[in-house]
Design a protein around this motif. Structure first.
Motif, PDB file in Angstrom:
ATOM      1  N   CYS A  16       0.712  -0.938  -0.114  1.00  0.00           N
ATOM      2  CA  CYS A  16       0.154  -0.176  -0.142  1.00  0.00           C
ATOM      3  C   CYS A  16       0.906   1.135   0.079  1.00  0.00           C
ATOM      4  CB  CYS A  16      -0.978   0.074   1.323  1.00  0.00           C
ATOM      5  SG  CYS A  16      -1.769   1.459   1.406  1.00  0.00           S
ATOM      6  N   CYS A  19      -0.417   3.220   3.785  1.00  0.00           N
ATOM      7  CA  CYS A  19      -0.152   2.975   4.959  1.00  0.00           C
ATOM      8  C   CYS A  19       1.052   1.673   4.897  1.00  0.00           C
ATOM      9  CB  CYS A  19      -1.365   2.279   5.727  1.00  0.00           C
ATOM     10  SG  CYS A  19      -1.821   0.797   4.985  1.00  0.00           S
ATOM     11  N   CYS A  40      -6.188  -0.891  -0.963  1.00  0.00           N
ATOM     12  CA  CYS A  40      -5.814  -1.469   0.344  1.00  0.00           C
ATOM     13  C   CYS A  40      -6.920  -1.881   1.124  1.00  0.00           C
ATOM     14  CB  CYS A  40      -4.963  -0.464   0.934  1.00  0.00           C
ATOM     15  SG  CYS A  40      -4.545  -0.850   2.495  1.00  0.00           S
ATOM     16  N   SER A  42      -7.102  -2.048   4.344  1.00  0.00           N
ATOM     17  CA  SER A  42      -7.353  -1.528   5.722  1.00  0.00           C
ATOM     18  C   SER A  42      -7.379   0.277   5.585  1.00  0.00           C
ATOM     19  CB  SER A  42      -6.150  -1.668   6.452  1.00  0.00           C
ATOM     20  OG  SER A  42      -5.021  -1.163   6.146  1.00  0.00           O
ATOM     21  N   CYS A  43      -6.914   0.619   4.581  1.00  0.00           N
ATOM     22  CA  CYS A  43      -6.991   2.336   4.699  1.00  0.00           C
ATOM     23  C   CYS A  43      -7.562   2.855   3.234  1.00  0.00           C
ATOM     24  CB  CYS A  43      -5.591   3.054   4.688  1.00  0.00           C
ATOM     25  SG  CYS A  43      -4.551   2.979   3.169  1.00  0.00           S
TER      26      CYS A  43
HETATM   27 ZN   LIG Z   1      -3.302   0.879   3.227  1.00  0.00          ZN
END
Ligand SMILES: [Zn+2]
Length: 59
Positions: A16, A19, A40, A42-43
């Protein structure tokens, strides 16, 4: 004799840009090094293919 079977599996590692999270997944047709890959998980940033490699497994 040739009792063991070797298989080679290719993997792509996505990183990513936001992050820095790394995700390893199986290589899929059309993957190009440093190409923008996916979102991504998660973000929601953009991931890029950081590495493509193969592992040989003995079965
Ligand atoms: Zn990320």
């Amino acid at each position: 004799m040739f009792s063991k079977k070797k298989i080679t599996i290719a993997y792509s590692v996505e990183k990513c840009q936001k992050c820095g999270m790394l995700r390893k997944r199986k290589f899929s047709e059309g993957d190009v090094l440093f190409d923008i890959s996916s979102k991504c998980s998660s973000c929601n940033g953009t991931t890029r293919i950081e590495k493509i490699f193969a592992e040989t497994l003995e079965q």
